[in-house]
Write a protein that holds these residues in place. Structure first.
Motif, PDB file in Angstrom:
ATOM      1  N   UNK A   1       0.822  -1.219   0.000  1.00  0.00           N
ATOM      2  CA  UNK A   1       0.000   0.000   0.000  1.00  0.00           C
ATOM      3  C   UNK A   1       0.851   1.262   0.000  1.00  0.00           C
ATOM      4  N   UNK A   2       2.146   1.102   0.254  1.00  0.00           N
ATOM      5  CA  UNK A   2       3.038   2.256   0.368  1.00  0.00           C
ATOM      6  C   UNK A   2       3.552   2.754  -0.973  1.00  0.00           C
ATOM      7  N   UNK A   3       3.331   1.983  -2.030  1.00  0.00           N
ATOM      8  CA  UNK A   3       3.770   2.366  -3.370  1.00  0.00           C
ATOM      9  C   UNK A   3       2.588   2.230  -4.327  1.00  0.00           C
ATOM     10  N   UNK A   4       2.273   3.297  -5.028  1.00  0.00           N
ATOM     11  CA  UNK A   4       1.187   3.247  -6.014  1.00  0.00           C
ATOM     12  C   UNK A   4       1.763   2.760  -7.335  1.00  0.00           C
ATOM     13  N   UNK A   5       1.724   1.448  -7.513  1.00  0.00           N
ATOM     14  CA  UNK A   5       2.334   0.840  -8.699  1.00  0.00           C
ATOM     15  C   UNK A   5       1.637   1.247  -9.990  1.00  0.00           C
ATOM     16  N   UNK A   6       0.381   1.651  -9.906  1.00  0.00           N
ATOM     17  CA  UNK A   6      -0.348   2.036 -11.124  1.00  0.00           C
ATOM     18  C   UNK A   6       0.180   3.332 -11.715  1.00  0.00           C
ATOM     19  N   UNK A   7       0.959   4.086 -10.923  1.00  0.00           N
ATOM     20  CA  UNK A   7       1.470   5.380 -11.394  1.00  0.00           C
ATOM     21  C   UNK A   7       2.893   5.283 -11.933  1.00  0.00           C
ATOM     22  N   UNK A   8       3.580   4.184 -11.675  1.00  0.00           N
ATOM     23  CA  UNK A   8       4.980   4.094 -12.082  1.00  0.00           C
ATOM     24  C   UNK A   8       5.116   4.214 -13.599  1.00  0.00           C
ATOM     25  N   UNK A   9       5.985   5.112 -14.054  1.00  0.00           N
ATOM     26  CA  UNK A   9       6.256   5.273 -15.476  1.00  0.00           C
ATOM     27  C   UNK A   9       5.359   6.284 -16.165  1.00  0.00           C
ATOM     28  N   UNK A  10       4.234   6.649 -15.523  1.00  0.00           N
ATOM     29  CA  UNK A  10       3.311   7.564 -16.191  1.00  0.00           C
ATOM     30  C   UNK A  10       3.792   9.008 -16.186  1.00  0.00           C
ATOM     31  N   UNK A  11       4.726   9.296 -15.265  1.00  0.00           N
ATOM     32  CA  UNK A  11       5.237  10.666 -15.195  1.00  0.00           C
ATOM     33  C   UNK A  11       6.603  10.791 -15.858  1.00  0.00           C
ATOM     34  N   UNK A  12       6.901   9.857 -16.766  1.00  0.00           N
ATOM     35  CA  UNK A  12       8.199   9.862 -17.443  1.00  0.00           C
ATOM     36  C   UNK A  12       8.160  10.851 -18.605  1.00  0.00           C
ATOM     37  N   UNK A  13       8.562  12.084 -18.327  1.00  0.00           N
ATOM     38  CA  UNK A  13       8.542  13.130 -19.361  1.00  0.00           C
ATOM     39  C   UNK A  13       9.780  13.076 -20.239  1.00  0.00           C
ATOM     40  N   UNK A  14      10.777  12.243 -19.874  1.00  0.00           N
ATOM     41  CA  UNK A  14      12.002  12.173 -20.667  1.00  0.00           C
ATOM     42  C   UNK A  14      11.817  11.320 -21.918  1.00  0.00           C
ATOM     43  N   UNK A  15      10.776  10.498 -21.957  1.00  0.00           N
ATOM     44  CA  UNK A  15      10.517   9.649 -23.115  1.00  0.00           C
ATOM     45  C   UNK A  15       9.771  10.463 -24.170  1.00  0.00           C
ATOM     46  N   UNK A  16      10.356  10.654 -25.353  1.00  0.00           N
ATOM     47  CA  UNK A  16       9.713  11.477 -26.381  1.00  0.00           C
ATOM     48  C   UNK A  16       8.364  10.917 -26.830  1.00  0.00           C
ATOM     49  N   UNK A  17       8.165   9.619 -26.671  1.00  0.00           N
ATOM     50  CA  UNK A  17       6.905   9.016 -27.102  1.00  0.00           C
ATOM     51  C   UNK A  17       5.742   9.387 -26.188  1.00  0.00           C
ATOM     52  N   UNK A  18       6.064   9.763 -24.941  1.00  0.00           N
ATOM     53  CA  UNK A  18       5.023  10.240 -24.041  1.00  0.00           C
ATOM     54  C   UNK A  18       4.450  11.547 -24.565  1.00  0.00           C
ATOM     55  N   UNK A  19       5.333  12.437 -25.012  1.00  0.00           N
ATOM     56  CA  UNK A  19       4.887  13.732 -25.560  1.00  0.00           C
ATOM     57  C   UNK A  19       4.118  13.526 -26.858  1.00  0.00           C
TER      58      UNK A  19
END
Length: 352
Positions: A127-145
């Protein structure tokens, strides 16, 4: 083979690096423990572990254990290049991202902590880590943009082209309905690229069928370890230790972790594993904390950390040493009577 491996808890992860087709919840990911290899691990590989309360687990690298890190990185680059070419054919922009440029998870350092330090900060990491959010805030990946600029309809088309029927936009796992496990699946550009570089995952999984008998024997070995009187006595001592620390009622070493998981399921409404309905795919994965009552989540996190600290402390005090002694002794006996099968497995995995 499916049943024997499921019962064994031998999780054979054919990690098609860079493929990103499915990514299940990592709530049971544990901090690294720097212990010497057990007798069985010498044959089962670096990804094998047999730990107190954790059963037996096995991770298999897609390229085979004999490949160097650079060879693995080279294959991951090929996957990215092939994915970009496929997406271009499908009419979408996609930038091949070198694997070495991928940022490490913010929890990467956490899982390198000693078990006691990890427990102090994260409990079990449920419960201490929200695994559903991991990687979603990766702004360094150009494919996210690139994806973020698309309309909702275009995003769905983009996701389907990239991940095929696994396009959940949530890092979750698609569970196939019964009777469709052998049906041809649309794995999108990532899946096609991974297959092009690593070969068909189905073929690799089929390689394991020849080791059915060995896996069943290892399952029986785990039961013998758990039934060893030294482990039985250590489990009772661990239970008493937890009770003295204010956490009574636990009789098996995996029960504290399970209790936290169940409490989190109640909070998120996740309800545990879902069963596919006829003809329907089911998406399962780490629960989101977005709609969870903040105070109840904070209370659960406090409970988890306190329980994990006591659990870790009691294991270190009265359980781990007797378990390890019984494990190593029984594994040594197992190796002596299954040496030929173990050598065949080790050599077979090395030559994949």
């Amino acid at each position: 083979m499916k049943n024997s491996r499921k019962a064994l808890s031998l999780v054979a992860v054919l990690a098609l690096a860079g493929c990103g087709i499915v990514n299940g919840p990592a709530a049971d990911k544990k901090p690294v423990q720097s212990e010497e290899k057990s007798p069985l691990a010498e044959y089962m590989g670096d990804g094998f572990s047999s730990s107190s309360g954790g059963g037996m687990r096995m991770a298999v690298r897609a390229g085979g254990p004999q490949e160097s890190d650079e060879e693995q990185l080279a294959k991951q680059r090929k996957v990215e290049d092939a994915t970009a070419a496929c997406m271009k054919t499908a009419g979408f922009d996609y930038v091949a991202v070198p694997p070495e440029s991928n940022p490490k998870s913010k929890f990467n350092d956490a899982f390198n902590l000693p078990p006691d330090k990890f427990a102090e900060q994260y409990g079990y990491g449920i419960s201490t880590i929200d695994w559903s959010k991991l990687g979603k805030d990766d702004t360094s990946n150009p494919n996210t943009a690139i994806r973020n600029k698309l309309s909702p309809t275009a995003k769905k088309a983009y996701d389907k082209a990239l991940n095929g029927q696994f396009a959940t936009n949530g890092g979750n796992v698609v569970v196939m309905p019964e009777g469709k496990s052998n049906a041809k699946m649309d794995t999108g550009c990532r899946g096609k690229a991974a297959e092009e570089v690593y070969g068909k995952a189905g073929d690799k999984m089929a390689d394991f069928s020849k080791y059915d008998s060995l896996f069943k024997d290892i399952q029986a070995l785990q039961k013998r370890i758990e039934a060893d009187q030294r482990v039985v006595d250590a489990t009772a001592a661990w239970s008493d230790c937890l009770a003295d620390a204010g956490h009574a009622g636990f009789k098996k070493v995996d029960e504290p972790r399970d209790k936290v998981s169940k409490k989190l399921d109640e909070l998120t409404g996740n309800g545990g594993a879902q069963t596919p309905r006829p003809g329907k795919n089911v998406v399962v994965g780490p629960p989101s904390f977005d709609k969870v009552d903040a105070q109840k989540l904070a209370d659960l996190r406090k409970f988890e950390i306190e329980l994990a600290k006591a659990d870790q402390g009691c294991k270190a005090k009265v359980y781990d040493a007797p378990y390890k002694k019984a494990q190593f002794e029984l594994e040594k006996e197992f190796v002596s009577t299954h040496k030929a099968e173990l050598e065949a497995y080790r050599d077979g995995m090395a030559n994949r």
